[in-house]
Design a protein around this motif. Structure first.
Motif: not given
Length: 88
Positions: A1-10, A18-23, A46-50, A74-75
């Motif tokens: 499962m993949l989750k991508i959240q967008q927000k303004a940050d600094r 978050s989760g699994r990012l694949d082809a 990418l701290q929550d990239l599994v 980034c891991p």
């Protein structure tokens, strides 16, 4: 499962992955990045990239080299893999 959240940050636009990012879903991530209409930096948290596959690593490396994205938290295995892909 993949989750991508967008927000303004600094002063940047942050996509937290978050989760699994694949082809299969890496194109969604690229499309989200391309759709951001802003002069601010685009960052990927990418701290929550599994799990990532080779297509993801290549895309992240390419985006970072072309300054399309700044990778945050980034891991280490991704960084090592990106460096190895650069050698090949």
């Amino acid at each position: 499962m993949l989750k991508i959240q967008q927000k303004a940050d600094r002063g940047a636009i942050m996509l937290t992955v978050s989760g699994r990012l694949d082809a299969e879903n890496v194109r969604n991530c690229a499309s989200l990045l391309d759709a951001i209409q802003s002069t601010r930096d685009r960052c990927a948290g990418l701290q929550d990239l599994v799990l990532a596959d080779r297509a993801v690593v290549r895309l992240l490396r390419e985006f970072e080299e072309r300054k399309r994205i700044v990778l945050r938290n980034c891991p280490s295995y991704i960084r090592i893999w990106m460096a190895a892909e650069d050698i090949q």
